[in-house]
Design an enzyme around this catalytic site. Sequence first.
Site, mmCIF file in Angstrom:
data_model
loop_
_atom_site.group_PDB
_atom_site.id
_atom_site.type_symbol
_atom_site.label_atom_id
_atom_site.label_comp_id
_atom_site.label_asym_id
_atom_site.label_seq_id
_atom_site.Cartn_x
_atom_site.Cartn_y
_atom_site.Cartn_z
ATOM 1 N N TYR A 42 56.705 49.838 -47.700
ATOM 2 C CA TYR A 42 55.361 50.370 -47.989
ATOM 3 C C TYR A 42 55.289 50.921 -49.404
ATOM 4 O O TYR A 42 54.428 50.526 -50.201
ATOM 5 C CB TYR A 42 54.998 51.469 -46.973
ATOM 6 C CG TYR A 42 53.811 52.321 -47.404
ATOM 7 C CD1 TYR A 42 52.547 51.769 -47.556
ATOM 8 C CD2 TYR A 42 53.968 53.692 -47.669
ATOM 9 C CE1 TYR A 42 51.455 52.550 -47.956
ATOM 10 C CE2 TYR A 42 52.892 54.475 -48.064
ATOM 11 C CZ TYR A 42 51.634 53.897 -48.206
ATOM 12 O OH TYR A 42 50.574 54.666 -48.612
ATOM 13 N N LYS A 51 53.139 49.702 -52.775
ATOM 14 C CA LYS A 51 52.185 50.560 -53.493
ATOM 15 C C LYS A 51 52.625 50.732 -54.947
ATOM 16 O O LYS A 51 51.804 50.722 -55.863
ATOM 17 C CB LYS A 51 52.058 51.930 -52.805
ATOM 18 C CG LYS A 51 51.394 51.929 -51.457
ATOM 19 C CD LYS A 51 49.944 51.472 -51.462
ATOM 20 C CE LYS A 51 48.996 52.469 -52.105
ATOM 21 N NZ LYS A 51 47.568 52.052 -51.930
ATOM 22 N N THR A 93 49.888 56.602 -53.608
ATOM 23 C CA THR A 93 50.623 57.592 -52.800
ATOM 24 C C THR A 93 51.768 58.227 -53.587
ATOM 25 O O THR A 93 52.307 57.608 -54.519
ATOM 26 C CB THR A 93 51.200 56.890 -51.550
ATOM 27 O OG1 THR A 93 52.148 57.744 -50.927
ATOM 28 C CG2 THR A 93 51.926 55.593 -51.902
ATOM 29 N N ASP A 94 52.169 59.419 -53.167
ATOM 30 C CA ASP A 94 53.336 60.066 -53.802
ATOM 31 C C ASP A 94 54.644 59.365 -53.431
ATOM 32 O O ASP A 94 55.681 59.601 -54.056
ATOM 33 C CB ASP A 94 53.407 61.559 -53.424
ATOM 34 C CG ASP A 94 53.555 61.815 -51.926
ATOM 35 O OD1 ASP A 94 53.462 60.849 -51.131
ATOM 36 O OD2 ASP A 94 53.749 62.984 -51.540
ATOM 37 N N GLU A 95 54.591 58.478 -52.414
ATOM 38 C CA GLU A 95 55.827 57.851 -51.936
ATOM 39 C C GLU A 95 56.434 56.902 -52.967
ATOM 40 O O GLU A 95 57.605 56.537 -52.865
ATOM 41 C CB GLU A 95 55.587 57.159 -50.585
ATOM 42 C CG GLU A 95 55.069 58.156 -49.557
ATOM 43 C CD GLU A 95 54.991 57.645 -48.125
ATOM 44 O OE1 GLU A 95 55.743 56.739 -47.772
ATOM 45 O OE2 GLU A 95 54.165 58.190 -47.371
HETATM 46 P P1 NAD Z 1 44.338 53.367 -43.124
HETATM 47 O O1 NAD Z 1 45.446 52.482 -42.671
HETATM 48 O O2 NAD Z 1 43.801 54.405 -42.208
HETATM 49 O O3 NAD Z 1 43.094 52.470 -43.578
HETATM 50 C C1 NAD Z 1 43.227 51.306 -44.341
HETATM 51 C C2 NAD Z 1 41.901 50.561 -44.308
HETATM 52 O O4 NAD Z 1 42.056 49.369 -45.116
HETATM 53 C C3 NAD Z 1 41.494 50.105 -42.902
HETATM 54 O O5 NAD Z 1 40.124 50.366 -42.690
HETATM 55 C C4 NAD Z 1 41.772 48.615 -42.919
HETATM 56 O O6 NAD Z 1 40.891 47.878 -42.067
HETATM 57 C C5 NAD Z 1 41.541 48.264 -44.383
HETATM 58 N N1 NAD Z 1 42.278 47.072 -44.789
HETATM 59 C C6 NAD Z 1 43.594 46.790 -44.547
HETATM 60 N N2 NAD Z 1 43.910 45.584 -45.034
HETATM 61 C C7 NAD Z 1 42.780 45.095 -45.611
HETATM 62 C C8 NAD Z 1 42.485 43.895 -46.306
HETATM 63 N N3 NAD Z 1 43.409 42.949 -46.476
HETATM 64 N N4 NAD Z 1 41.236 43.733 -46.799
HETATM 65 C C9 NAD Z 1 40.299 44.686 -46.630
HETATM 66 N N5 NAD Z 1 40.507 45.822 -45.962
HETATM 67 C C10 NAD Z 1 41.746 46.030 -45.459
HETATM 68 O O7 NAD Z 1 44.866 54.001 -44.491
HETATM 69 P P2 NAD Z 1 44.654 55.470 -45.090
HETATM 70 O O8 NAD Z 1 45.685 56.360 -44.545
HETATM 71 O O9 NAD Z 1 43.221 55.842 -44.992
HETATM 72 O O10 NAD Z 1 45.031 55.200 -46.625
HETATM 73 C C11 NAD Z 1 44.053 54.751 -47.546
HETATM 74 C C12 NAD Z 1 44.689 54.612 -48.916
HETATM 75 O O11 NAD Z 1 45.205 55.866 -49.342
HETATM 76 C C13 NAD Z 1 45.856 53.632 -48.956
HETATM 77 O O12 NAD Z 1 45.790 52.906 -50.159
HETATM 78 C C14 NAD Z 1 47.084 54.519 -48.909
HETATM 79 O O13 NAD Z 1 48.177 53.904 -49.557
HETATM 80 C C15 NAD Z 1 46.587 55.730 -49.668
HETATM 81 N N6 NAD Z 1 47.236 57.011 -49.301
HETATM 82 C C16 NAD Z 1 47.317 57.400 -47.993
HETATM 83 C C17 NAD Z 1 47.889 58.639 -47.681
HETATM 84 C C18 NAD Z 1 47.943 59.130 -46.247
HETATM 85 O O14 NAD Z 1 48.505 60.209 -45.994
HETATM 86 N N7 NAD Z 1 47.351 58.447 -45.268
HETATM 87 C C19 NAD Z 1 48.385 59.461 -48.699
HETATM 88 C C20 NAD Z 1 48.288 59.020 -50.026
HETATM 89 C C21 NAD Z 1 47.705 57.803 -50.315
HETATM 90 P P1 TYD Z 2 54.028 59.505 -41.122
HETATM 91 O O1 TYD Z 2 52.853 60.207 -40.551
HETATM 92 O O2 TYD Z 2 54.366 58.132 -40.642
HETATM 93 O O3 TYD Z 2 53.854 59.524 -42.714
HETATM 94 P P2 TYD Z 2 54.908 59.131 -43.902
HETATM 95 O O4 TYD Z 2 56.089 58.480 -43.308
HETATM 96 O O5 TYD Z 2 54.120 58.189 -44.745
HETATM 97 O O6 TYD Z 2 55.222 60.424 -44.587
HETATM 98 O O7 TYD Z 2 55.313 60.406 -40.882
HETATM 99 C C1 TYD Z 2 55.376 61.742 -41.365
HETATM 100 C C2 TYD Z 2 56.748 62.288 -41.067
HETATM 101 O O8 TYD Z 2 56.912 62.399 -39.640
HETATM 102 C C3 TYD Z 2 57.866 61.366 -41.521
HETATM 103 O O9 TYD Z 2 58.958 62.172 -41.988
HETATM 104 C C4 TYD Z 2 58.274 60.608 -40.273
HETATM 105 C C5 TYD Z 2 58.018 61.618 -39.169
HETATM 106 N N1 TYD Z 2 57.600 61.065 -37.866
HETATM 107 C C6 TYD Z 2 58.244 61.488 -36.695
HETATM 108 O O10 TYD Z 2 59.186 62.306 -36.711
HETATM 109 N N2 TYD Z 2 57.826 60.981 -35.504
HETATM 110 C C7 TYD Z 2 56.802 60.071 -35.423
HETATM 111 O O11 TYD Z 2 56.471 59.607 -34.294
HETATM 112 C C8 TYD Z 2 56.154 59.654 -36.626
HETATM 113 C C9 TYD Z 2 55.035 58.655 -36.581
HETATM 114 C C10 TYD Z 2 56.575 60.193 -37.825
#
Ligand code: NAD
Ligand code: TYD
Length: 351
Positions: free
Chosen positions: A157, A161, A131-133
């Site tokens: 988080y 990562k 992630t970019d975070e």
């Molecule tokens: P998500 O929470 O929707 O899905 C995570 C999946 O991992 C789920 O299916 C869960 O069951 C599985 N999982 C969790 N713990 C596990 C374990 N111990 N063993 C096996 N499986 C397990 O997450 P997402 O948003 O789809 O993110 C996927 C990846 O992409 C992550 O690594 C996250 O850090 C990265 N990412 C997410 C975003 C975003 O905006 N959502 C952006 C950049 C990177």
């Molecule tokens: P989120 O979807 O949790 O992603 P991330 O924190 O990983 O960027 O949140 C996106 C942005 O929205 C973040 O600045 C937090 C804000 N946010 C709210 O204002 N209200 C909410 O209920 C949630 C879940 C997030």
Amino acid sequence: MKKILITGGAGFIGSHVVRRFVTSHPDYHIFNLDALTYAGNLENLRDVENAPNYTFVKGDIVDAAFIEKLFTEHNFYGVVHLAAESHVDRSISDPMSFVMTNVVGTVNLLNSAKSAWKEDLQNHRFYHVSTDEVYGELHDPGTFFLETTKYDPRSPYSASKASSDHFVRAYHNTYKLPVVISNCSNNYGPNHFPEKLIPLMIHNIIQKKPLPVYGKGENIRDWLFVEDHARAIDVIFHDGANGETYNIGGHNEWKNIDLVMLLCSIMDKKLGREEGETAQLITYVTDRAGHDLRYAIDATKLSNELGWKPSLQFAEGLEKTVDWYLNNQEWLNNVTSGTYQKYYDGMYSER
Ligand code: NAD
Ligand code: TYD
């Protein structure tokens, strides 16, 4: 047939990556390893579950013996690692589960890949999705995260990562494990679990519930449509250079409050409400602890070296997303009621 292990394939982004690999690469057999935590939902993959080149494996990446056995049984060509705990708010209330899955789980996968591939390392690939975070937060407009930006994680988080990224690089440097890493901005699209901003707002708008905006709503995120991320992962898995990192982003920055206002206006039209009716649901709530101000990605390296660019404009992507949620209210209701986990009674276990 080359066997590819995708972890976290029942989650939001993972399900789009699994679908893309199963349908675009019939020469691969895709193994989807997922623990089916609250975020994992096999409903996300109903359309590909019977494909001849797809197998689901239920398992926990924290279980080192199980992972070791899986790698011994299957001669995986490559790994695309997405399994993670992914929600910042949950990491604030329960950091240890993030350490276990995101750090220990990743190291377990690295160890098993290292020992399974030791005779012919150069013929394999370990792709870590991050992630970019990990870069922390930006303040000045016009500044962006580059691949060379110093790591500065500020939430449990992002710290977990960042730690997993460091381990992946350390295994490349120390054991010559062939790795590639990508760091992506915020994703949105179908199948997004409604604890994250966009699907939570869509859900609450449908239900006419309050729309909780943290702080003053001034935090900025850079949004990318999930299928564009899945396509970037495909490109990087195949063409990314060994040991390299690629940033992925949408060049699409939105202040939270502006994004929520836009969603309200789109949904007023879709739901036949008066313009401005839904915006009245906006409720400013206590800010998230340590809330990062702004994320913004510079994805020039990926575009120049591998030719990837986002394909969807935000207006189009958001419209597609809203339509998906309106047409899949059963999915939304199942997920919010926890019903989907009952499908796996007896299989589902919490650590
Ligand atoms: P998500 O929470 O929707 O899905 C995570 C999946 O991992 C789920 O299916 C869960 O069951 C599985 N999982 C969790 N713990 C596990 C374990 N111990 N063993 C096996 N499986 C397990 O997450 P997402 O948003 O789809 O993110 C996927 C990846 O992409 C992550 O690594 C996250 O850090 C990265 N990412 C997410 C975003 C975003 O905006 N959502 C952006 C950049 C990177
Ligand atoms: P989120 O979807 O949790 O992603 P991330 O924190 O990983 O960027 O949140 C996106 C942005 O929205 C973040 O600045 C937090 C804000 N946010 C709210 O204002 N209200 C909410 O209920 C949630 C879940 C997030």
